[in-house]
Design a protein around this motif. Structure first.
Motif, PDB file in Angstrom:
ATOM      1  N   GLN A  49      12.587 -10.674  -0.675  1.00 15.61           N
ATOM      2  CA  GLN A  49      12.802 -10.164   0.668  1.00 15.61           C
ATOM      3  C   GLN A  49      11.554  -9.437   1.139  1.00 15.61           C
ATOM      4  OE1 GLN A  49      16.008 -10.167   2.577  1.00 15.61           O
ATOM      5  NE2 GLN A  49      16.294 -11.842   1.129  1.00 15.61           N
ATOM      6  N   GLU A  50      11.443  -9.266   2.436  1.00 17.12           N
ATOM      7  CA  GLU A  50      10.402  -8.440   3.039  1.00 17.12           C
ATOM      8  C   GLU A  50      11.093  -7.201   3.603  1.00 17.12           C
ATOM      9  OE1 GLU A  50       7.290 -11.793   4.629  1.00 17.12           O
ATOM     10  OE2 GLU A  50       8.888 -11.159   5.975  1.00 17.12           O
ATOM     11  N   LEU A  51      10.717  -6.051   3.093  1.00 19.08           N
ATOM     12  CA  LEU A  51      11.319  -4.807   3.546  1.00 19.08           C
ATOM     13  C   LEU A  51      10.265  -3.926   4.185  1.00 19.08           C
ATOM     14  CD1 LEU A  51      13.466  -3.982   0.404  1.00 19.08           C
ATOM     15  CD2 LEU A  51      14.225  -5.050   2.515  1.00 19.08           C
ATOM     16  N   ARG A  52      10.657  -3.242   5.232  1.00 16.50           N
ATOM     17  CA  ARG A  52       9.775  -2.252   5.852  1.00 16.50           C
ATOM     18  C   ARG A  52       9.751  -1.002   4.965  1.00 16.50           C
ATOM     19  NH1 ARG A  52      13.417  -3.724   9.726  1.00 16.50           N
ATOM     20  NH2 ARG A  52      14.379  -1.672   9.538  1.00 16.50           N
ATOM     21  N   PRO A  53       8.683  -0.224   5.018  1.00 14.10           N
ATOM     22  CA  PRO A  53       8.628   0.991   4.194  1.00 14.10           C
ATOM     23  C   PRO A  53       9.828   1.916   4.376  1.00 14.10           C
ATOM     24  CG  PRO A  53       6.462   0.519   5.055  1.00 14.10           C
ATOM     25  CD  PRO A  53       7.413  -0.463   5.707  1.00 14.10           C
ATOM     26  N   ASP A  54      10.411   1.954   5.585  1.00  8.86           N
ATOM     27  CA  ASP A  54      11.570   2.825   5.776  1.00  8.86           C
ATOM     28  C   ASP A  54      12.834   2.270   5.108  1.00  8.86           C
ATOM     29  OD1 ASP A  54      11.834   0.752   7.636  1.00  8.86           O
ATOM     30  OD2 ASP A  54      12.724   2.029   9.161  1.00  8.86           O
ATOM     31  N   GLU A  55      12.759   1.079   4.552  1.00 12.43           N
ATOM     32  CA  GLU A  55      13.888   0.503   3.814  1.00 12.43           C
ATOM     33  C   GLU A  55      13.725   0.623   2.295  1.00 12.43           C
ATOM     34  OE1 GLU A  55      15.435  -3.211   6.403  1.00 12.43           O
ATOM     35  OE2 GLU A  55      13.358  -3.391   5.716  1.00 12.43           O
ATOM     36  N   PHE A  56      12.581   1.128   1.838  1.00 13.23           N
ATOM     37  CA  PHE A  56      12.325   1.204   0.399  1.00 13.23           C
ATOM     38  C   PHE A  56      13.352   2.053  -0.335  1.00 13.23           C
ATOM     39  CE2 PHE A  56       7.460   0.421   0.712  1.00 13.23           C
ATOM     40  CZ  PHE A  56       7.712  -0.899   1.060  1.00 13.23           C
TER      41      PHE A  56
END
Length: 119
Positions: A49-56
């Motif tokens: 998946q590709e996650l944004r830093p705010d989803e880490f």
């Protein structure tokens, strides 16, 4: 200690690994699959998946929960390879290692989740 998984509960939950589309930044496809293992009791999880830093923090909470429940979690002092992870802007792919029931994360991912500090 605060239960980190509950800290991030929301009124309208959204599956973290639900995307099944072409990847925008890393090429290939975004997928996730969880299947039951028959020979070694438990489950096998594969995620791309590709996650944004705010989803880490979702990934960190999941890995913290999975660590103690992983095969070999109780094997004290022995490292076990369990997969790979990489920050989307990095070309370096880092192995995920299970050690003493904890799954370690690379520094570049930990440093992008400052709200995940010990309390």
């Amino acid at each position: 200690m605060i239960d980190r998984v509950r800290r991030w509960e929301t009124v309208d939950p959204e599956p973290v690994f639900a995307r099944r589309i072409p990847a925008m930044r890393v090429g290939g496809a975004l997928v996730a699959e969880l299947i039951e293992r028959k020979q070694a009791e438990g489950w096998a999880l594969t995620v791309r998946q590709e996650l944004r830093p705010d989803e880490f923090y979702h990934v960190r909470a999941l890995l913290e929960w999975l660590g103690p429940r992983s095969v070999n979690a109780r094997a004290a002092g022995i490292e076990f390879f369990i997969g790979y992870i990489r920050f989307s802007t990095s070309v370096q792919i880092t192995p995920l290692i299970l050690l003493n029931g904890r799954i370690g994360l690379p520094e570049d991912i930990e440093s992008h989740t400052p709200h995940w500090e010990e309390t």
